[in-house]
Design a protein around this motif. Structure first.
Motif, PDB file in Angstrom:
ATOM      1  N   ALA B 101      58.858  99.106 -80.362  1.00 45.57           N
ATOM      2  CA  ALA B 101      57.902  98.674 -79.331  1.00 45.57           C
ATOM      3  C   ALA B 101      58.342  97.390 -78.639  1.00 45.57           C
ATOM      4  N   LEU B 102      59.267  96.669 -79.265  1.00 51.68           N
ATOM      5  CA  LEU B 102      59.626  95.331 -78.772  1.00 51.68           C
ATOM      6  C   LEU B 102      59.985  95.272 -77.285  1.00 51.68           C
ATOM      7  N   LEU B 121      58.052 108.998 -79.302  1.00 51.72           N
ATOM      8  CA  LEU B 121      59.511 108.917 -79.454  1.00 51.72           C
ATOM      9  C   LEU B 121      59.905 108.942 -80.929  1.00 51.72           C
ATOM     10  N   MET B 122      59.100 108.290 -81.773  1.00 52.96           N
ATOM     11  CA  MET B 122      59.437 108.253 -83.196  1.00 52.96           C
ATOM     12  C   MET B 122      59.360 109.652 -83.795  1.00 52.96           C
ATOM     13  N   GLU B 123      58.367 110.425 -83.369  1.00 55.09           N
ATOM     14  CA  GLU B 123      58.312 111.822 -83.793  1.00 55.09           C
ATOM     15  C   GLU B 123      59.594 112.524 -83.391  1.00 55.09           C
ATOM     16  N   TRP B 124      59.971 112.285 -82.151  1.00 50.51           N
ATOM     17  CA  TRP B 124      61.083 113.002 -81.566  1.00 50.51           C
ATOM     18  C   TRP B 124      62.398 112.726 -82.293  1.00 50.51           C
ATOM     19  N   VAL B 125      62.592 111.460 -82.690  1.00 51.48           N
ATOM     20  CA  VAL B 125      63.847 111.164 -83.398  1.00 51.48           C
ATOM     21  C   VAL B 125      63.687 111.332 -84.911  1.00 51.48           C
ATOM     22  N   GLY B 126      62.562 111.915 -85.327  1.00 46.27           N
ATOM     23  CA  GLY B 126      62.396 112.241 -86.739  1.00 46.27           C
ATOM     24  C   GLY B 126      62.034 111.051 -87.604  1.00 46.27           C
ATOM     25  N   GLN B 131      56.853 104.926 -89.596  1.00 48.28           N
ATOM     26  CA  GLN B 131      56.414 103.905 -88.637  1.00 48.28           C
ATOM     27  C   GLN B 131      56.251 102.528 -89.234  1.00 48.28           C
ATOM     28  N   HIS B 132      55.693 102.485 -90.438  1.00 48.70           N
ATOM     29  CA  HIS B 132      55.334 101.176 -90.999  1.00 48.70           C
ATOM     30  C   HIS B 132      56.386 100.626 -91.943  1.00 48.70           C
ATOM     31  N   ARG B 145      68.684 105.493 -85.857  1.00 46.84           N
ATOM     32  CA  ARG B 145      67.731 106.170 -84.963  1.00 46.84           C
ATOM     33  C   ARG B 145      66.696 105.190 -84.413  1.00 46.84           C
ATOM     34  N   ILE B 146      66.334 104.215 -85.240  1.00 40.28           N
ATOM     35  CA  ILE B 146      65.441 103.169 -84.722  1.00 40.28           C
ATOM     36  C   ILE B 146      66.130 102.432 -83.578  1.00 40.28           C
ATOM     37  N   ALA B 147      67.407 102.099 -83.820  1.00 33.63           N
ATOM     38  CA  ALA B 147      68.155 101.351 -82.792  1.00 33.63           C
ATOM     39  C   ALA B 147      68.237 102.152 -81.494  1.00 33.63           C
ATOM     40  N   VAL B 148      68.484 103.449 -81.623  1.00 37.35           N
ATOM     41  CA  VAL B 148      68.582 104.292 -80.430  1.00 37.35           C
ATOM     42  C   VAL B 148      67.216 104.396 -79.746  1.00 37.35           C
ATOM     43  N   ALA B 149      66.187 104.600 -80.552  1.00 35.55           N
ATOM     44  CA  ALA B 149      64.844 104.708 -79.975  1.00 35.55           C
ATOM     45  C   ALA B 149      64.483 103.432 -79.234  1.00 35.55           C
ATOM     46  N   ARG B 150      64.835 102.285 -79.804  1.00 34.73           N
ATOM     47  CA  ARG B 150      64.528 101.013 -79.159  1.00 34.73           C
ATOM     48  C   ARG B 150      65.272 100.884 -77.831  1.00 34.73           C
TER      49      ARG B 150
END
Ligand SMILES: Nc1ncnc2c1ncn2[C@@H]1O[C@H](COP(=O)(O)OP(=O)(O)O)[C@@H](O)[C@H]1O
Ligand SMILES: [Mg+2]
Lengths: 313, 235
Positions: B101-102, B121-126, B131-132, B145-150
């Protein structure tokens, strides 16, 4: 339920909501700042209280003496011959009548022998036999408030009753006292200023060490296109809260110390600050100190952050 | 979109890592940035995400000469660029959700919108289940995947990724490449630094920007028709 949340935490669940983008709440750099701010607050409080007490003292003295004067009839005449007590009393009586006719004079009284004795006894000793020693005559004069009195002229006219008669308006003495207390007050202000400066330096140092600790995170925010103000706001808020917490604790401690000190003073009857009671305004100023110090810290943090960020391309 | 003219870069007083880089990337294109390890791929990307200024030469992005932009304009330009760093650079004191979200928070998006976008998006990248979680408690692949999503949450105009497939097993790697592909089709210019020749062969339809001895050379892509066929082959 508690057990579960603890377990979750151990499993790596983020606790609470995100407060800052920078990991400001990790490490104990924050408690250093808090302790420092607490100490600064205590020192600032003492400086302020000293300054308040001085002002109160000065005010009482000048209020007590502003419209007052003393007529002194020395026990010797101009030729150095001792006057008899009757002569002195007669001159005093004449001057009393003369002054009562003066429209600027509100009150005038002749000081009784006992009063004069009690005034001089600290210098001469209680056992001193006064009977054969003529005492000077003293009249205490109170002028009407708001009336400008030409004391030079009045003294000239008083000298008609006898050359050595003096009119003492306490002006010189008061001026000296005022000079002294205002010097003390200046010193208190200077100390307060130094405390402010130390607060600024401490806050700047704390923020700077944070910034170098979190350089990578800071750069990341910068690369994501965070405005300088977006980043500085967070550090400002963090610094404000830290400084305020530390300073508020310091203020509580300071009040406790002041309270205990005043108890000790009362107990030992040290009339260092006679009847000094803090006014509500003064109390509120002391209460506002944590806010002031926190604001000072916050502004410093802002300047420091913006300067550091300005160095990034 | 991006134009480099005689760009040079050196670190401090060291040798020039990039000596004379010249290339033009059209908007909406997809490129692999390749070259042996140490060729300067990461360095070139850092120029592209405006993390560094070139020692010399002219850099034009989004039609603007970078040297002429003020701080505010540079900030706005950075907001249009998404970056996947090789070491991810996730913030380990906040949850996966907050990490992603940053960029939206930095851009000042409404919290409600942020929640919707990030969750989707988090759903989408699995990562819907995570989340928490704090990033450093997740696996390398999940962190990536977090890095890509961000990097993609803001739908950037330019997406830069440094060796993004290094930590991914095949299926997820393919999924990410598809994500990049999809963004590319929606108009995002994509530059992916990689020395993974296998990956580049799989996606051979994309052109290559090859770094060699401080210079860059653009190698045009194969015809697009082979794309579907190749992806089809993989399943
Ligand atoms: N921050 C830096 N300071 C000094 N030298 C660096 C820095 N980053 C990279 N280099 C040097 O620049 C060269 C290119 O590095 P890099 O851009 O990381 O290449 P690649 O990503 O293609 O492997 C290497 O020789 C490396 O040592
Ligand atoms: Mg690299």
């Amino acid at each position: 339920m508690k057990i579960f949340s603890k377990k979750d935490r151990r499993l790596g669940v983020a606790h609470g909501t995100r407060k800052y983008d920078l990991p400001l709440e990790k490490g104990n750099g924050g408690s250093f700042l808090k302790i420092l701010m607490g100490l600064m607050t205590i020192l600032a409080m003492f400086a302020f209280v000293a300054s308040f007490a001085l002002s109160a003292m000065t005010e009482r003295w000048s209020a007590g003496l502003a419209n007052q004067a003393t007529v002194e009839i020395p026990a010797e005449n101009a030729a150095g011959v001792l006057l008899s007590q009757e002569e002195i009393n007669k001159t005093a009586q004449d001057i009393l009548v003369f002054l009562q006719q003066n429209s600027a004079v509100e009150t005038v009284t002749i000081m009784s022998e006992e009063e004069i004795q009690s005034l001089v006894s600290p210098w001469l000793g209680e056992d001193m036999e006064f009977n054969d020693l003529p005492l000077p005559g003293i009249l205490s004069v109170g002028f009407k408030e708001g009336v400008a009195v030409d004391t030079k002229n009045l003294e000239k006219r008083l000298k008609n009753f006898g050359e050595p008669i003096r009119l003492d308006t306490h002006a010189t003495w008061l001026a000296n006292v005022l000079k002294f207390t205002s010097a003390l007050n200046m010193a208190a202000m200077l100390i307060t200023g130094l405390i402010g400066l130390a607060t600024v330096i401490a806050a700047a140092g704390a923020v700077q060490s944070r910034m170098s600790m979190y350089r990578d995170e800071l750069e990341l925010l910068h690369l994501m296109g965070a405005a300088d103000r977006y980043i500085s706001r967070q550090l400002q808020r963090y610094t404000f809260i830290s400084c305020f917490q530390g300073s508020a604790m310091g203020a509580c401690l300071g009040f406790i110390i002041l309270f205990i000190t005043s108890l000790i003073f009362k107990e030992k009857e040290i009339a260092l600050l006679p009847n000094f009671n803090m006014s509500l305004t003064e109390f509120l100023i002391l209460c506002a100190l944590p806010v002031l110090i926190a604001l000072l810290g916050m502004i410093t943090a802002r300047q420091t952050v913006l300067r550091t960020l300005a160095k990034m391309p | 979109m991006i134009k480099f003219e005689h760009v040079g870069l050196r670190y401090g007083v060291g040798p020039e890592i990039l000596t004379d880089v010249n290339f033009t990337l059209e908007p909406g294109t997809f490129h692999f940035l390749s070259g042996p390890s140490g060729a300067g791929k990461t360095s070139l990307l850092s120029l592209l995400y405006l993390g560094r200024k070139p020692t010399r030469g002219l850099m034009k992005m989004f039609g603007e000469d970078i040297g002429q932009l003020n701080r505010h304009e540079l900030k706005l330009m950075r907001q249009r660029i998404g970056v996947v760093f090789q070491d991810f650079r996730l913030l380990n004191h906040m949850s996966a959700f907050d990490n992603i979200a940053l960029p939206l928070r930095i851009m000042g998006q409404e919290e409600k919108e942020i929640r919707e976008n990030v969750e989707e998006l988090m759903e989408w990248v699995g990562l819907g289940e995570h989340q928490h979680m704090l990033p450093n408690t997740l696996s390398g692949g999940q962190q990536q995947r977090i890095a890509v999503a961000r990097a993609v949450i803001t739908r950037p105009k330019l997406l830069l990724a440094d060796e993004p497939t290094g930590n991914l097993d095949d299926e997820i790697g393919l999924r990410l490449m598809n994500l990049f592909d999809q963004l590319n089709r929606m108009g995002t210019t994509v530059v992916i630094a990689s020395h993974n020749t296998m990956l580049m062969e799989k996606f051979g339809q994309h052109s290559k920007l090859i770094l060699d001895k401080g210079q860059a050379r653009l190698e045009k892509s194969e015809p697009k028709s082979t794309l579907k066929q190749r992806i089809g082959d993989m399943f």
